[in-house]
Design an enzyme around this catalytic site. Sequence first.
Site, short mmCIF file in Angstrom:
data_model
loop_
_atom_site.label_atom_id
_atom_site.label_comp_id
_atom_site.label_asym_id
_atom_site.label_seq_id
_atom_site.Cartn_x
_atom_site.Cartn_y
_atom_site.Cartn_z
N SER A 119 0.82 -1.20 0.00
CA SER A 119 0.00 0.00 0.00
C SER A 119 0.86 1.25 0.00
O SER A 119 0.34 2.34 -0.20
CB SER A 119 -0.93 -0.01 1.21
OG SER A 119 -0.19 -0.25 2.38
N HIS A 140 -1.93 -2.58 -6.63
CA HIS A 140 -2.52 -2.24 -5.33
C HIS A 140 -4.04 -2.31 -5.40
O HIS A 140 -4.69 -1.42 -5.97
CB HIS A 140 -2.03 -0.84 -4.92
CG HIS A 140 -2.49 -0.42 -3.57
ND1 HIS A 140 -2.66 0.89 -3.20
CD2 HIS A 140 -2.81 -1.15 -2.47
CE1 HIS A 140 -3.06 0.95 -1.95
NE2 HIS A 140 -3.17 -0.27 -1.49
N GLU A 152 -4.52 0.28 -8.36
CA GLU A 152 -3.45 1.23 -8.65
C GLU A 152 -2.29 0.41 -9.21
O GLU A 152 -1.81 -0.50 -8.53
CB GLU A 152 -2.99 1.85 -7.31
CG GLU A 152 -3.19 3.32 -7.19
CD GLU A 152 -2.65 3.88 -5.89
OE1 GLU A 152 -2.32 5.06 -5.88
OE2 GLU A 152 -2.55 3.19 -4.87
N ASN A 190 -2.99 6.34 -0.95
CA ASN A 190 -2.69 6.55 0.47
C ASN A 190 -2.04 7.89 0.77
O ASN A 190 -2.06 8.35 1.90
CB ASN A 190 -1.86 5.39 1.01
CG ASN A 190 -2.77 4.21 1.31
OD1 ASN A 190 -3.86 4.40 1.84
ND2 ASN A 190 -2.35 3.02 0.95
N1 CAA Z 1 -16.02 -8.40 1.43
C1 CAA Z 1 -16.75 -8.59 0.30
N2 CAA Z 1 -17.87 -7.91 0.02
C2 CAA Z 1 -18.30 -7.02 0.93
C3 CAA Z 1 -17.60 -6.76 2.12
C4 CAA Z 1 -16.41 -7.50 2.37
N3 CAA Z 1 -15.68 -7.30 3.46
N4 CAA Z 1 -18.28 -5.81 2.82
C5 CAA Z 1 -19.35 -5.48 2.07
N5 CAA Z 1 -19.35 -6.19 0.93
C6 CAA Z 1 -20.32 -6.10 -0.15
C7 CAA Z 1 -21.69 -6.52 0.29
O1 CAA Z 1 -21.88 -7.91 0.15
C8 CAA Z 1 -22.59 -5.73 -0.66
O2 CAA Z 1 -22.61 -6.38 -1.93
P1 CAA Z 1 -23.85 -6.24 -2.94
O3 CAA Z 1 -24.16 -4.79 -3.09
O4 CAA Z 1 -23.31 -6.88 -4.16
O5 CAA Z 1 -24.96 -6.99 -2.29
C9 CAA Z 1 -21.82 -4.42 -0.88
O6 CAA Z 1 -20.46 -4.70 -0.52
C10 CAA Z 1 -22.37 -3.31 -0.03
O7 CAA Z 1 -22.33 -3.76 1.31
P2 CAA Z 1 -23.31 -3.26 2.45
O8 CAA Z 1 -24.61 -2.85 1.84
O9 CAA Z 1 -23.34 -4.28 3.53
O10 CAA Z 1 -22.58 -2.04 3.11
P3 CAA Z 1 -22.13 -0.67 2.48
O11 CAA Z 1 -23.09 -0.17 1.46
O12 CAA Z 1 -21.79 0.19 3.63
O13 CAA Z 1 -20.78 -1.02 1.69
C11 CAA Z 1 -18.46 -0.99 1.67
C12 CAA Z 1 -19.70 -1.56 2.32
C13 CAA Z 1 -18.38 -1.38 0.21
C14 CAA Z 1 -17.26 -1.56 2.42
C15 CAA Z 1 -18.55 0.59 1.79
O14 CAA Z 1 -18.79 0.96 3.11
C16 CAA Z 1 -17.31 1.29 1.31
O15 CAA Z 1 -17.12 1.49 0.12
N6 CAA Z 1 -16.44 1.70 2.26
C17 CAA Z 1 -15.19 2.35 1.92
C18 CAA Z 1 -14.18 1.31 1.54
C19 CAA Z 1 -12.85 1.90 1.19
O16 CAA Z 1 -12.65 3.10 1.21
N7 CAA Z 1 -11.90 1.04 0.88
C20 CAA Z 1 -10.58 1.43 0.59
C21 CAA Z 1 -9.78 1.29 1.84
S1 CAA Z 1 -8.13 1.79 1.59
C22 CAA Z 1 -7.39 0.43 0.96
O17 CAA Z 1 -7.90 -0.62 0.85
C23 CAA Z 1 -6.01 0.65 0.54
C24 CAA Z 1 -4.96 0.72 1.54
O18 CAA Z 1 -3.84 0.61 1.12
C25 CAA Z 1 -5.15 0.97 2.97
#
Ligand code: CAA
Length: 283
Positions: A119, A140, A152, A190
Amino acid sequence: MEIQKVMVIGAGQMGAGIAQVCAMNGYDVMLHDLKEEYVEKGLKGIRKQLQRQVEKDRISETDMERFMRQIHSSTRLSNAEEADIVIEAALENMEIKKNIFAQLDEFAPSHAILATNTSSLPITEIAAETKRPEKVIGMHFMNPVPVMKLVEVIRGLATSDETFNTVKSMSESLKKTPVEVNDFPGFVSNRILMPMINEAIYTVFEGVATPEDVDEVMKLGMNHPMGPLTLADFIGLDTCLYIMETLHEGFGDDKYRPCPLLRKYVKAGWLGKKSGRGFYNYS
Ligand code: CAA
């Protein structure tokens, strides 16, 4: 270059997600970790995710079993001899990654691409551990991998156009959108995300608002799907601290200084969702 066999190093949240997405898009996958039990845990998580897709009628039971059969387990890095691409998603630690890449360079066939899901660590430095820096690249993925569209794709100093184009096409075949980025601390994602999370932590630290209220402001005011502190807990506070330290060291600018409250939580073992406690309580 055609990719058929993918080896994923690390069966944690990111590695398992990458393996799942690769299997669902027709690749033959080897999921590798140090111990059989870690691989089993990763496979169990993938099955759970796929089972949810079955329940939502998006895939059939037969598809699920086929995807599961496409993922083989590995506990020996020498299995890289069968891979066309290795995607490393092990711990965010430079020494560990260097060690893995030096070994992969020995075992993987000469045509194989060695990608890292780091990351924030420098791709160029990881590539220097190998005799094929032109075939080393950053790939990434974002968490949760099956949901998030971005990959990425980070070019190290020596990454060839052929390697870049192969990884770009592969990312598209996984139904992701690749974005090309050069090798600088934190890349793009990030470099922008973590200072925002760090600032949210400072806002709590300075008593401006509670974690709940900081998150509410960003969710309702900026349309973020998760508030920054919920997101920090989701990513892992140790990972957030590590990335902030990489930015601080890499740019030498005090604007990247990790908030003392973040350090305190990590020292306390409050690592977010995975440890049951972070800015919120999950127990
Ligand atoms: N694994 C797989 N699928 C998941 C999941 C998980 N952990 N959590 C949620 N989902 C899926 C659900 O099954 C649902 O799928 P469908 O729409 O196909 O039915 C969908 O995501 C939406 O889930 P929810 O309705 O339960 O919840 P939500 O609308 O709040 O979405 C989320 C959950 C997609 C995680 C959303 O909250 C989100 O986009 N959060 C931000 C995530 C983000 O910013 N990620 C980047 C992090 S930084 C990174 O990864 C890089 C780094 O280097 C640190």
